[in-house]
Design a protein around this motif. Structure first.
Motif, mmCIF file in Angstrom:
data_model
loop_
_atom_site.group_PDB
_atom_site.id
_atom_site.type_symbol
_atom_site.label_atom_id
_atom_site.label_comp_id
_atom_site.label_asym_id
_atom_site.label_seq_id
_atom_site.Cartn_x
_atom_site.Cartn_y
_atom_site.Cartn_z
ATOM 1 N N PRO B 35 38.187 47.970 44.634
ATOM 2 C CA PRO B 35 36.969 47.929 45.458
ATOM 3 C C PRO B 35 35.919 47.000 44.850
ATOM 4 C CG PRO B 35 37.116 49.994 44.255
ATOM 5 C CD PRO B 35 38.384 49.268 44.001
ATOM 6 N N ASN B 36 34.850 46.792 45.580
ATOM 7 C CA ASN B 36 33.749 45.969 45.063
ATOM 8 C C ASN B 36 33.229 46.538 43.748
ATOM 9 O OD1 ASN B 36 33.634 44.105 47.125
ATOM 10 N ND2 ASN B 36 32.417 45.489 48.415
ATOM 11 N N GLY B 37 32.956 45.669 42.800
ATOM 12 C CA GLY B 37 32.393 46.119 41.529
ATOM 13 C C GLY B 37 33.409 46.752 40.602
ATOM 14 N N ALA B 38 34.710 46.593 40.895
ATOM 15 C CA ALA B 38 35.732 47.229 40.075
ATOM 16 C C ALA B 38 35.925 46.506 38.745
ATOM 17 C CB ALA B 38 37.054 47.262 40.827
ATOM 18 N N GLY B 39 35.594 45.225 38.710
ATOM 19 C CA GLY B 39 35.773 44.457 37.482
ATOM 20 C C GLY B 39 36.740 43.307 37.635
ATOM 21 N N LYS B 40 37.101 42.973 38.871
ATOM 22 C CA LYS B 40 38.065 41.887 39.102
ATOM 23 C C LYS B 40 37.500 40.539 38.660
ATOM 24 C CE LYS B 40 38.252 42.706 43.590
ATOM 25 N NZ LYS B 40 37.301 43.822 43.746
ATOM 26 N N THR B 41 36.309 40.236 39.140
ATOM 27 C CA THR B 41 35.733 38.931 38.795
ATOM 28 C C THR B 41 35.509 38.815 37.290
ATOM 29 O OG1 THR B 41 34.701 38.768 40.953
ATOM 30 C CG2 THR B 41 33.773 37.417 39.225
ATOM 31 N N THR B 42 35.034 39.893 36.693
ATOM 32 C CA THR B 42 34.804 39.859 35.247
ATOM 33 C C THR B 42 36.108 39.563 34.516
ATOM 34 O OG1 THR B 42 33.096 41.515 35.605
ATOM 35 C CG2 THR B 42 33.820 41.161 33.341
ATOM 36 N N THR B 43 37.194 40.217 34.910
ATOM 37 C CA THR B 43 38.492 39.955 34.276
ATOM 38 C C THR B 43 38.876 38.492 34.433
ATOM 39 O OG1 THR B 43 39.113 42.171 34.992
ATOM 40 C CG2 THR B 43 40.874 40.758 34.151
ATOM 41 N N ILE B 44 38.708 37.989 35.642
ATOM 42 C CA ILE B 44 39.119 36.611 35.896
ATOM 43 C C ILE B 44 38.271 35.623 35.122
ATOM 44 C CG2 ILE B 44 39.035 34.860 37.728
ATOM 45 C CD1 ILE B 44 40.519 36.836 39.467
ATOM 46 N N ARG B 45 36.988 35.921 34.998
ATOM 47 C CA ARG B 45 36.140 35.016 34.211
ATOM 48 C C ARG B 45 36.552 35.011 32.735
ATOM 49 N NH1 ARG B 45 31.809 32.996 36.772
ATOM 50 N NH2 ARG B 45 30.545 32.717 34.918
ATOM 51 N N MET B 46 37.002 36.137 32.257
ATOM 52 C CA MET B 46 37.482 36.162 30.869
ATOM 53 C C MET B 46 38.795 35.399 30.748
ATOM 54 S SD MET B 46 36.505 39.836 29.260
ATOM 55 C CE MET B 46 37.077 40.899 30.553
ATOM 56 N N MET B 47 39.658 35.564 31.764
ATOM 57 C CA MET B 47 40.936 34.844 31.728
ATOM 58 C C MET B 47 40.723 33.344 31.782
ATOM 59 S SD MET B 47 43.051 37.299 34.309
ATOM 60 C CE MET B 47 44.577 36.405 34.319
ATOM 61 N N GLY B 48 39.679 32.913 32.486
ATOM 62 C CA GLY B 48 39.400 31.488 32.611
ATOM 63 C C GLY B 48 38.628 30.921 31.438
ATOM 64 N N GLY B 49 38.276 31.760 30.486
ATOM 65 C CA GLY B 49 37.552 31.270 29.325
ATOM 66 C C GLY B 49 36.084 31.030 29.612
#
Ligand SMILES: Nc1ncnc2c1ncn2[C@@H]1O[C@H](COP(=O)(O)OP(=O)(O)O)[C@@H](O)[C@H]1O
Ligand SMILES: [Mg+2]
Lengths: 560, 244
Positions: B35-49
């Motif tokens: 769901p929204n705010g689950a942490g998906k974008t944060t994970t992806i930003r970490m994966m992208g450096g």
């Protein structure tokens, strides 16, 4: 290096693409014309001052050199001032960072590219506008061609040094201060800038130039003037190099320039090395937003604005809340505060009593000058805060548009919100400086009333022109001040302030001289006094109504 | 191909991502849903450096993102949820810019750029300023830029936002083709239909915690439900978490 060049390329391309845009022509001429006007003005003034110094026996050269070192120190502190702010936004807040950091480029190269950009951005204006001063030195001292080359040779390293020092300050501040406190970074940087400006100003001791008697004897005065500035100051290196070049001493000049360059190269290396260590950590930290802002007292605001109808109240409250929560605004408030303190402080050290000119006359002259200056400060503050007020709505503007509130009401609310604090600010400014100047009661009343009339006009021009030339897509709406509309606002506001001041100064001078000579005014003079003040009053009304109408019309058209 | 080891990110007190362990093998399409705010974008930003993890590590093709970021980033094509594009550049110039930084040779670039611009029907407008593009066109340009260097790993955040049905179909087909050629795809989405359609394996994240991973059948099994669709599984798994 190839990658650094690639990173800088979008900026160049954007610039080139903008050049192809159609309506660039008029803007180019308006900007260029005004730039040229100021440039020539600076040249004329510094040339005249130098010629005057040349005529002063014995100490003429000393004064000229003192002035040169003051110019360089000011140059240096202005550079630090502007590059701290540019470095912070280029390195940590710029919107393209999320793209750039995802590319396979070493962080120190990203830093280098952004730092080069920031150095250019923060120094070109300072360089362009100090060059006339150096050219007038060259002409007055009939220096050879070498001096002209030396201007570049001495100034560029100074820019690099200032920018590298600022970058180091910013890098350190972002890493040291806790991430949840981006706001404290801004306050910290604002404070650093304040200290720098203050120290620079104190080092200059401009009051010494006005007032030789502050020193016990002429000899002490001369000594204090010719006392060299600290050899640790980078601006001293540039000064020594330029001074040697002025007298044709090429070897010495090159030596000091080399000193400057080695300092610049060294600091640039230190900055890149520091960036390698901490830049990414800081960048990662700055992305954490503050989850819980200050709790603004909604209830209090609601009651305070209870006289407004619902929608208007909602806009007003939203405006105040977002303003306080926007950290960049904070730092700017801090800086404006610092500038005002320095401005007022200037007056407190002016040795008026010692001046040979008739004091009462001088005080009146100064208080008119002060009135105009205070209004210009107001213009600068308005340009920074009120002018972007419409642009700052950015992508959220549709809420206002689709809401049950007319554009007219929206703009007037904006005007009101910015007017109240700005009015208080400018009244404080004018009363404080007038007290320091010991002006006559007549002048005090007159300034207070004039500022009361001027402020709404200036703020209305800011809001109106800001609405007429909005920029909803800008990376940083606060930068829209440097746009075409921003420039128009500055020009109009300066013209308005100048006109009103002149309209008042003439009659007041007549009244004043009549008072001194002890006879009354003739009917014609009375008519002039009354006429002048009425025109000034009328102008002030028009300055509110016309820009607001213009802004609303243009905004409506641009929204279709 | 992708390994996340104990990956965490804390924003003050908020644990946006909490000890994530995951691995995705080559050629797999992994759907990261929540769901929204689950942490998906944060994970992806970490994966992208783009974001330093509070704890844990990201390993792309055997390269640790924290230790050798440039090498790891070279293996990734990252398509963020709100891609940044220089508005005052033309589409072609933007592609040139990214190609330069990925070290793509000029002749290879001309061919690749042509291919993607054609595929995404951007060719005719490649020399117009990006600011004149529609949202969907910008999205497609960002995808082209990310795929230009033939990355072995593609990481996408919410790929379908702002795309029209034709665009969606194009992206779906593209992902399938890429995966068939061995590209690993990590895709976050809350469009469950998309995950159901193209993903080999799915991970469900809620409040920073990975609550389940597996194929669609595994997940249905885990949710202890019979013949249902992903939507019901999703509600079941994320709600349980929220309630506890
Ligand atoms: N920059 C940030 N600063 C503080 N908290 C953040 C930031 N970005 C995200 N968060 C918080 O982290 C959590 C996860 O956000 P995000 O990764 O954007 O979720 P998703 O992409 O799954 O919708 C949310 O609770 C959000 O509020
Ligand atoms: Mg997201």
């Amino acid at each position: 290096m190839r990658q650094v060049v690639s990173l800088l390329r979008p900026r160049l391309w954007s610039f080139k693409n903008r050049g192809h845009a159609k309506k660039g022509g008029i803007r180019f001429f308006v900007f260029g014309g005004i730039g040229l006007f100021f440039w020539t003005g600076i040249f004329a003034v510094s040339y005249r001052v130098l010629v005057y110094f040349q005529r002063v026996e014995d100490i003429g050269d000393i004064l000229a050199y003192k002035l040169l070192s003051m110019v360089l120190l000011t140059f240096f502190s202005l550079l630090i001032f502007s590059s701290i702010l540019t470095a912070l936004s280029k390195l940590y807040l710029s919107r393209d960072l999320s793209l750039v950091h995802s590319l396979p480029v070493p962080r120190e190269k990203i830093f280098l590219a952004k730092w080069i950009e920031s150095t250019l951005d923060s120094s070109w204006m300072v360089i362009v506008y100090t060059i006339p001063v150096f050219i007038s030195y060259a002409i007055v001292y009939e220096s050879g061609l070498f001096f002209y080359a030396n201007i570049a040779l001495a100034l560029f390293p100074l820019c690099i040094i200032a920018s590298a020092l600022s970058a180091l300050v910013v890098l350190a501040a972002v890493v040291i201060l806790p991430a949840s406190r981006i706001r404290s970074i801004f306050v910290f940087l604002g404070f650093a800038v304040f200290i720098i400006l203050y120290v620079a100003f104190r080092l200059l001791r401009p009051e010494r130039l006005v007032n030789p008697e502050a020193c016990s004897s002429v000899l002490v005065y001369l000594r204090s003037l010719s006392a060299p500035a600290s050899p640790l100051l980078p601006s001293t290196w540039a000064f020594d190099s330029l001074k040697a070049a002025l007298s044709g001493d090429v070897r010495n000049s090159l030596f000091h320039a080399a000193l400057s360059w080695s300092g610049a190269v060294f600091l640039a290396f230190v900055a890149v090395w520091a960036a390698k260590a901490v830049y990414f950590r800081g960048f990662s930290k700055t992305q954490a937003a503050l989850a819980r802002p200050f709790q603004t007292q909604s209830k209090g605001l609601n009651i305070f604005f209870s006289f407004l109808p619902g929608p208007a109240r909602a806009v007003a409250i939203k405006e105040i809340k977002t303003f306080w929560r926007d950290q960049t605004q904070w730092s700017q408030i801090f800086l404006v505060g610092a500038l005002i303190v320095i401005y007022i402080y200037n007056f407190s050290v002016l040795p008026l009593e010692k001046s040979p000119i008739q004091t009462a006359y001088l005080q009146n002259l100064l208080s008119f000058l002060n009135m105009a200056l205070a209004a210009f400060v107001l213009t600068a503050v308005t340009a920074r805060f009120a002018f972007p007020a419409v642009s700052i709505e950015g992508n959220s503007f549709w809420i206002v548009r689709s809401g049950p509130i007319s554009i007219r009401a929206f703009l007037w609310i904006k005007l009101f919100i910015y007017l109240v604090p700005l009015l208080i600010l400018s009244e404080i400014l004018i009363v404080a400086t007038n007290l320091l100047l010991h002006v006559t009661p007549l002048m005090m009343y007159l300034s207070v009333i004039t500022v009361f009339l001027l402020t709404p006009g200036v703020v209305a021009m800011g809001i109106g022109l800001g609405a007429a030339y909005p920029d909803f897509t800008s990376e940083n709406p606060a930068q829209s001040v440097t746009s075409f509309g921003g420039l128009m606002f500055m020009i109009l506001s300066a013209t308005y302030i100048g006109t009103v001041t002149i309209l008042e100064a003439g009659p007041v001078y007549t009244v004043f001289m009549a008072g001194i000579r002890g006879h009354g005014l003739s009917y014609l003079q009375w008519a002039w006094v009354v006429g002048s003040f009425s025109v000034a009053f009328l102008l002030s009304i028009l300055a509110i109504v016309l820009p607001m109408r213009f802004g609303r019309k243009r905004l409506l058209v641009s929204l279709i | 191909m992708i390994r996340l080891k104990g990956l965490s990110k804390h924003y003050g007190n908020i644990k946006a991502v909490n000890r994530l362990n995951l691995s995705v093998s080559p050629g797999e399409i992994f759907g990261f849903i929540g769901p929204n705010g689950a942490g998906k974008t944060t994970t992806i930003r970490m994966m992208g450096g783009l974001l330093a993890p509070t704890e844990g590590s990201v390993i792309i093709g055997g390269v640790d993102m924290a230790r050798r970021p440039e090498k790891a980033k070279k293996k990734i094509g990252l398509i963020p949820d709100q891609p940044f594009l220089y508005e005052k550049l033309t589409g072609m110039e933007f592609l040139q810019f990214t190609a330069d930084l990925y070290g793509i040779k000029q002749d290879a670039f001309a061919e690749k750029a042509g291919k993607f611009l054609n595929m995404f029907s951007l060719f005719g407008r490649a020399h117009e300023l990006i600011e004149s593009y529609s949202h969907g066109m910008k999205q497609r340009l960002a995808i082209s830029a990310a795929l230009l260097h033939d990355p072995p790993v593609v990481i996408v955040d919410e790929p379908m936002v702002g795309l029209d049905p034709r665009g969606m179909k194009m992206v779906k087909d593209l992902f399938r083709t890429l995966a068939a050629q061995g590209t690993t795809i990590f895709m976050s989405t809350h469009t469950l239909k998309l995950a159901e359609d193209v993903c080999d394996r799915i991970g469900i994240i809620n409040k920073g915690l990975l609550v389940a991973t597996g194929t669609l059948t595994d997940l249905k099994h885990a949710a202890d439900m019979g013949e249902v669709d992903l939507e019901q599984v999703f509600f079941q798994l994320t709600e349980e978490e929220s309630a506890s």
